[in-house]
Write an enzyme that holds these catalytic residues in place. Sequence first.
Site, PDB file in Angstrom:
ATOM      1  N   HIS A 186     -36.640  30.248  30.983  1.00  0.00           N
ATOM      2  CA  HIS A 186     -36.034  30.448  29.851  1.00  0.00           C
ATOM      3  C   HIS A 186     -34.910  31.479  29.274  1.00  0.00           C
ATOM      4  O   HIS A 186     -34.623  31.334  28.267  1.00  0.00           O
ATOM      5  CB  HIS A 186     -37.475  30.887  28.647  1.00  0.00           C
ATOM      6  CG  HIS A 186     -38.098  30.213  28.296  1.00  0.00           C
ATOM      7  ND1 HIS A 186     -38.272  28.988  27.737  1.00  0.00           N
ATOM      8  CD2 HIS A 186     -39.072  29.723  28.944  1.00  0.00           C
ATOM      9  CE1 HIS A 186     -38.952  28.299  27.455  1.00  0.00           C
ATOM     10  NE2 HIS A 186     -40.214  28.643  28.135  1.00  0.00           N
ATOM     11  N   LYS A 244     -33.854  35.939  13.587  1.00  0.00           N
ATOM     12  CA  LYS A 244     -33.903  35.609  15.478  1.00  0.00           C
ATOM     13  C   LYS A 244     -34.522  37.103  15.644  1.00  0.00           C
ATOM     14  O   LYS A 244     -34.492  38.613  14.823  1.00  0.00           O
ATOM     15  CB  LYS A 244     -32.749  35.215  15.642  1.00  0.00           C
ATOM     16  CG  LYS A 244     -32.101  35.854  15.906  1.00  0.00           C
ATOM     17  CD  LYS A 244     -30.334  35.100  16.843  1.00  0.00           C
ATOM     18  CE  LYS A 244     -30.214  33.577  15.959  1.00  0.00           C
ATOM     19  NZ  LYS A 244     -30.527  33.009  16.584  1.00  0.00           N
ATOM     20  N   ARG A 245     -34.840  37.491  17.053  1.00  0.00           N
ATOM     21  CA  ARG A 245     -35.323  38.575  17.172  1.00  0.00           C
ATOM     22  C   ARG A 245     -33.886  39.978  17.456  1.00  0.00           C
ATOM     23  O   ARG A 245     -32.857  39.230  17.819  1.00  0.00           O
ATOM     24  CB  ARG A 245     -35.754  39.110  18.592  1.00  0.00           C
ATOM     25  CG  ARG A 245     -37.544  38.290  19.141  1.00  0.00           C
ATOM     26  CD  ARG A 245     -38.068  39.379  18.046  1.00  0.00           C
ATOM     27  NE  ARG A 245     -38.353  41.077  19.134  1.00  0.00           N
ATOM     28  CZ  ARG A 245     -39.018  40.961  19.611  1.00  0.00           C
ATOM     29  NH1 ARG A 245     -40.746  40.312  19.523  1.00  0.00           N
ATOM     30  NH2 ARG A 245     -39.214  41.808  20.430  1.00  0.00           N
ATOM     31  N   LYS A 270     -27.656  38.054  20.707  1.00  0.00           N
ATOM     32  CA  LYS A 270     -27.396  37.873  19.674  1.00  0.00           C
ATOM     33  C   LYS A 270     -26.454  37.950  18.565  1.00  0.00           C
ATOM     34  O   LYS A 270     -26.215  37.071  17.909  1.00  0.00           O
ATOM     35  CB  LYS A 270     -29.180  37.590  18.935  1.00  0.00           C
ATOM     36  CG  LYS A 270     -30.047  36.485  19.880  1.00  0.00           C
ATOM     37  CD  LYS A 270     -31.610  36.975  19.527  1.00  0.00           C
ATOM     38  CE  LYS A 270     -32.771  36.199  20.569  1.00  0.00           C
ATOM     39  NZ  LYS A 270     -32.627  34.767  20.388  1.00  0.00           N
ATOM     40  N   THR A 274     -34.532  27.404  18.986  1.00  0.00           N
ATOM     41  CA  THR A 274     -35.696  26.431  18.920  1.00  0.00           C
ATOM     42  C   THR A 274     -34.686  26.756  16.730  1.00  0.00           C
ATOM     43  O   THR A 274     -35.103  26.065  16.423  1.00  0.00           O
ATOM     44  CB  THR A 274     -36.263  26.295  19.025  1.00  0.00           C
ATOM     45  OG1 THR A 274     -37.053  27.681  18.826  1.00  0.00           O
ATOM     46  CG2 THR A 274     -36.547  25.593  19.898  1.00  0.00           C
ATOM     47  N   LYS A 290     -34.433  24.453  13.179  1.00  0.00           N
ATOM     48  CA  LYS A 290     -35.539  23.834  12.864  1.00  0.00           C
ATOM     49  C   LYS A 290     -34.201  24.052  11.331  1.00  0.00           C
ATOM     50  O   LYS A 290     -34.521  23.514  10.088  1.00  0.00           O
ATOM     51  CB  LYS A 290     -35.952  25.384  12.702  1.00  0.00           C
ATOM     52  CG  LYS A 290     -36.683  24.950  13.728  1.00  0.00           C
ATOM     53  CD  LYS A 290     -37.596  26.771  13.404  1.00  0.00           C
ATOM     54  CE  LYS A 290     -38.510  26.477  15.239  1.00  0.00           C
ATOM     55  NZ  LYS A 290     -38.909  28.023  15.176  1.00  0.00           N
TER      56      LYS A 290
END
Length: 842
Positions: A378, A569-570, A575, A677, A681
């Site tokens: 992952h 998101k985290r 990110k 993911t 969505k």
Amino acid sequence: MSKPLSDHDRRKQISVRGLAGTENISALKTDFNRHLHFTLVKDRNVATRRDYYFALAHTVREHLIGRWIRTQQHYYEKDPKRLYYISLEFYMGRTLQNTMVNLALENACDEAMYQLGLDMEELEDMEEDAGLGNGGLGRLAACFLDSMASLGLAGYGYGIRYEFGIFNQKIVNGWQVEEADDWLRYGNPWEKARPEYMRPVQFYGRTEHTPDGVKWVDTQTVLALPYDTPVPGYRNNYVNTMRLWSAKAPCDFNLKDFNVGGYIQAVLDRNLAENISRVLYPNDNFFEGKELRLKQEYFVVSATLQDIIRRFKVSKFGSREIVRTDFSKLPDKVAIQLNDTHPAMAIPELMRVLVDEEKLNWDQAWDVCVRTCAYTNHTVLPEALERWPVDLFHRLLPRHLEIVYEINRRHLEKVAKIFPGDHDRLRRMSLIEEGGQKRINMAHMSIVGSHAVNGVAQIHSDILKATLFKDFYEMEPDKFQNKTNGITPRRWLVMCNPGLAEVIAERIGEDFIRDLDQLQGLRAFVNDDTFIRDVAKVKQENKLKFAVHLEEHYKVKINPNSMFDIQVKRIHEYKRQLLNCLHIITYYNRIKKEPNKQWTPRTVMIGGKAAPGYHTAKMIIRLITAIGEVVNNDPVVGDRLKVIFLENYRVTLAERAIPAADLSEQISTAGTEASGTGNMKFMLNGALTIGTMDGANVEMAEEAGEDNFFIFGMRVDDVDALEKKGYEALEYYNRLPELKQAIDQIAGGFFSPKQHDLFKEIVNMLMYHDRFKVFADYEDYMKCQEKVNALYKNPKEWTKMVIQNIAGCGKFSSDRTITQYAREIWGMEPTLESLPAPDDKQ
């Protein structure tokens, strides 16, 4: 602002077709009252809202039980191959509404509650999120369970029943504060304890090599108590099982080690054993090498393998009689999928069971092990890869260390044969990392002990083969595969966005819910004015509803006609929430400079949790809240720009935010996000994506058409080239005046007037230590955001692009992902046939 339709009113509007389902409403009311009066309270007059929720949950659960039992009987009759998905995280969220959707009970329950004078949404809000995961990895596991049941696969989820899940996040004076998530405080109506399947798990001790084989002795025992949760498929009467283990001390725990005077302490020490399942480690993409974490990993693996082997040996429903003893057949009946390296201990543990307990010779056992296990990677971030110290391993799991050494010895012999004289390759491919403290590389062990290794998006799988696992790929190329992630359309469309699901169903029928590829049929309506209007109307209703929620919770007046620009998101440097911050500041400065210009109004929302020990991530949250304090209170800007930090982002909040989003921010540095993911969505729910060519964004742009995507920034090759050349943040800072202004404002205390140097660490990191090259993508990101603004001013063209995106979502169903896993890794075949319902006498 006019109050938007509630979900209850919206459901009333949805035609009572397949989406609504049919069920005897009076029977539901009778069942509900029975549970309320006899299970929960004697006097309905003193029932609380929570009592009503529990009565409804038990009423719905009754519809599961018969199907659950029948499904298990079906599996024992057919004796299919079984898949065991082992994961340290299952981020399930709430269960009630999802169960009603999958059983076609939602409208009937809604009507029954309405007739009883109760509000369905209020009852649903009483349920605690089962937050037994950090982010993407745990939520993926939850989507996969839904798809396995919906595809009629004999799939089991195995994990830990954490007493405390991912922490609740509070924002206090702009800072993240963590609170324990006591999700089991009121009980969990969806689980069933199964003490008859309790299993002992051993730790510590030593090994004895005897003529009869190796014995692991003087161990400390902890009991694993299973709790089962039903996982219903979508309207096919299959109900699979998620089994989560809870740690219990045996009755004699420590008592035998104490004299009579130590009895109280011995009983209190039982906590030491039971701490194993107490709390989820709150790290996402970061390895924390604590003894308790290794205990958790071995605990779930040991208990699960005992269960797997017990089920393999018996084949009759409810029987304990051993009918299978030939372990060479195990890979024909069992597939084990390791969700990242966290359950990698399954490999040495399976070897221990087969060699020490079942007395197979090493070669037979190894063949069985490799053909049974498969590994999903992952992440490529080095700080996320698990490497356990050998001395910790030796103390906690002495027998397993011997097995790992033997696996490594044989593995390196094989490497040396294929690549003679390449000593550097031997060092790189060893399971044991030498130099300083010896460590066991769990990714290497997962690869060596599995027959299939997969990444979770095409670009990620390619990077694994080219870099991280290059040596292993060169030795066994056939072992490596790609399985692009997916999401379940049941929760992430039908349940969270019934208005959009209905608009789609009116055009192409309802079969898309089980075959998301059918969304391609929407391309025929991309120029249909009525459909464009319907899609836009649903989005506006979702925005109004979310705006009401935001105003209630954040006391910020939201302009519902503004673009809802969301990044959830985290919180992590890779990110790049900081890139988003730089855009907000630049846009703010532009509005201030030319206040009379026609600016596209935006409400920027950023949400996510920072790992409690991740200082930089916590500072990023503080910066976002600080920017919001300045922007939201500036009368010159007004409602043209608002900034909100979404507190305590979790599955339930995602179900509200995602259907309301206009723009989805997927802006990680190319080559860092394995898949994502959340991006899928947003796309399925009618948001457009601004993103880098990273993770699944690449495939999403391919499916929707690159013209329907806002792509910006460096590609993987560009990032590599910049890394080789040397990334100089100062070069961008000096060249780009708007970037310089934004950084100077952060550094000079413009957003922290009471503490001018509050953000000096963030500025210092961005200028001198930024692994993720935020400044390198700033200019292109700003240009791309201008394109977004321009298109948003043309609602019809915007909605046409939205329709193209929804139409391209078929590939990103977890049904497709699981079908590929089943056929290409597990050797199983999905079915779209339904089981007979429990009241069907077939």
